[in-house]
Scaffold this motif. Structure first.
Motif: not given
Length: 123
Positions: A4-9, A15-21, A81-86, A120-121
């Protein structure tokens, strides 16, 4: 057996997001695990993967230095963990059990896939 993947937005550039699997029905720690992404009109891209022993990791050049893959064995979960998103990171992100190779994650017919989570960035 399920991933189960989650955490998008939606996030602004920089900005930053953390996806979970999260895995259910099997022990994810026993499997190398990876993340892929696919943007409209583009081929699927292997973004990152981590070996079952956590010794080896892979990052695509496009995310190196910005993304970090990790595990929480107690939660049977792999994170991205996704930082400095483009804006070019915008895509649907998928997790899967993989063979984590030096050139990137590779899957076969026996691997498990999670459903996608949209990232979505945009400003």
């Amino acid at each position: 057996v399920q991933l189960q993947a989650s955490g998008g937005g939606l996030v602004q550039p920089g900005g930053s997001l953390r996806l979970s699997c999260a895995a259910s029905g099997f022990i994810l720690n026993n499997y190398p695990t990876g993340w892929f992404r696919q943007a409209p009109g583009n081929e699927r891209e292997g973004v990152s993967c981590i070996s079952s022993t956590d010794v080896s990791t892979y990052y695509a050049d496009s995310v190196k230095g910005r993304f970090t893959i990790s595990r929480d064995n107690a939660k049977n979960t792999v994170y991205l963990q996704m930082n400095s998103l483009k804006p070019e990171d915008t895509a649907v992100y998928y997790c899967a059990t993989v063979t984590c190779m030096w050139m990137g994650p590779h899957t076969n017919e026996y691997d498990y896939w999670g459903q996608g989570t949209q990232v979505t960035v945009s400003s």
